[in-house]
Design an enzyme around this catalytic site. Structure first.
Site, PDB file in Angstrom:
ATOM      1  N   LYS A  52       0.897  -1.447   0.211  1.00 58.23           N
ATOM      2  CA  LYS A  52       0.105   0.179   0.283  1.00 58.23           C
ATOM      3  C   LYS A  52       0.783   1.097  -0.131  1.00 58.23           C
ATOM      4  CE  LYS A  52      -4.030  -2.894   1.605  1.00 58.23           C
ATOM      5  NZ  LYS A  52      -4.476  -3.275   3.225  1.00 58.23           N
ATOM      6  N   GLN A  96      -5.333  -1.553   9.094  1.00 57.55           N
ATOM      7  CA  GLN A  96      -5.131  -3.340   8.732  1.00 57.55           C
ATOM      8  C   GLN A  96      -5.608  -4.805  10.041  1.00 57.55           C
ATOM      9  OE1 GLN A  96      -3.226  -3.880   5.561  1.00 57.55           O
ATOM     10  NE2 GLN A  96      -4.108  -5.892   5.487  1.00 57.55           N
ATOM     11  N   ASP A 119     -11.151   2.146   3.127  1.00 53.49           N
ATOM     12  CA  ASP A 119     -11.125   0.742   3.261  1.00 53.49           C
ATOM     13  C   ASP A 119     -12.589   0.762   2.547  1.00 53.49           C
ATOM     14  OD1 ASP A 119      -9.635  -0.898   2.630  1.00 53.49           O
ATOM     15  OD2 ASP A 119      -8.566  -1.019   5.325  1.00 53.49           O
TER      16      ASP A 119
END
Ligand code: NAP
Length: 291
Positions: A52, A96, A119
């Site tokens: 990322k 995460q 997300d």
């Protein structure tokens, strides 16, 4: 059969994003800024977060990494989320997953400001997606729809069968595929589905998001179907340096010849998932979702 090249499409999208970032900076604004929160030292999570950050660099975004050890308390993590929510130098951030067992993932997801939830896991974004409002859509479904669009695959009135109903892939994808812009007739199959072979065989577009290597065999696929393989399972292999190989949910050797289009693993859905996070971050920077 046309092999859907997710790597090529994701590179095209990255180039488009890089051009947008250049314009933003030329106009005197700061570049989009994404932060990633990483808890612990899980190998998979370390790799995903490293990708990322690398992807941000490739398109000219700023990125920040916030690290915690495994023993961080839920309260400490929630405080950090609140801090990031209020940080005006930041457009979006991700925490995460998975998190250590003593921390409620749902609580953390719900603590993120939906405006920064790139997300797309917050219930506000999921709900907005369901009723067709602008929203951050989770990266994998977003990437799959983008692939289908960029390959001009006909979806209107087609039978789309999605095997898998997870909150990050199958379920949001079923919502997107049934929306008016796409107009597919959607069936969501799962581990309790009866006659799965027949259900899958009815699909014009078959999307496998199961996590079971080579589960979808040739006898489950209709001639001419479009097959999207989301699965990524690490299986042991003597043929690679790392000692493992990435396998999809589809037995490619049996299925490919029957298809009109198929995604490979690796190189299909995976790169699209990565680039979709960048697309969401750009949307966040432009304040395009929540105006
Ligand atoms: P998940 O949360 O484990 O969900 C798997 C789904 O498959 C569940 O809905 C489950 O049904 C269903 N399922 C399991 N066994 C089945 C069977 N025998 N017959 C029919 N349905 C079955 O997994 P996920 O997070 O959605 O991920 C799925 C796969 O995609 C994994 O391999 C993952 O690594 C991969 N993935 C790839 C990307 C990418 O970017 N390429 C991104 C995300 C995920 P129940 O609900 O009934 O249990």
């Amino acid at each position: 059969m046309i092999l859907i090249d997710g790597k090529k499409i994701s590179t095209e999208i990255k180039n488009e994003i890089a051009i947008e970032v250049k314009k933003i900076v030329e106009n005197g604004n700061r570049p989009p800024h994404l932060a990633a929160v990483l808890v612990g030292h899980d190998g998979g999570s370390e790799t995903y977060v490293a990708y990322k950050i690398k992807d941000c660099e490739a398109v000219g975004f700023k990125s920040s990494l916030v690290r915690f050890d495994d023993d961080v308390t839920e309260e400490e993590l929630l405080n950090k989320v609140e801090e990031l929510n209020n940080d005006e130098s930041l457009d979006g951030f991700i925490v995460q997953l998975p998190l250590p067992k003593h921390i409620s993932e749902q609580k953390v997801i719900e603590a993120i400001n939906p405006k920064k939830d790139v997300d797309g896991f917050h219930p506000v974004n999921v709900g907005r997606t369901v009723i067709g409002l602008p929203s951050f859509v989770s990266a994998t479904p977003y990437g799959i729809v983008e692939l289908i669009k960029r390959y001009n695959i006909e979806t209107s009135g087609k039978n789309c069968v999605i095997v898998g109903r997870s909150n990050i892939v199958g379920r949001p994808l079923s919502v997107l595929m049934s929306q008016k812009a796409i107009n597919a007739t959607v069936t969501v199959a799962h581990s309790r589905t009866k006659n799965l072979e027949e259900v899958c065989k009815n699909a014009d577009i078959l999307i496998a998001a199961i996590g079971s290597p080579e589960f979808v065999k040739g006898n489950m696929v209709k001639e001419g179907a479009v097959v999207i393989d989301v699965g990524t399972s690490r299986v042991k292999s003597d043929l690679t340096k790392s000692g493992f190989k990435l396998k999809g949910d589809v037995l490619f050797e049996e299925v490919a010849d029957k298809c009109s289009y198929i995604t490979p693993v690796p190189g299909g859905v995976g790169p699209m998932t990565r680039v979709s996070l960048l697309q969401n971050t750009l949307l966040a920077a432009r304040k395009e979702i929540f105006k």
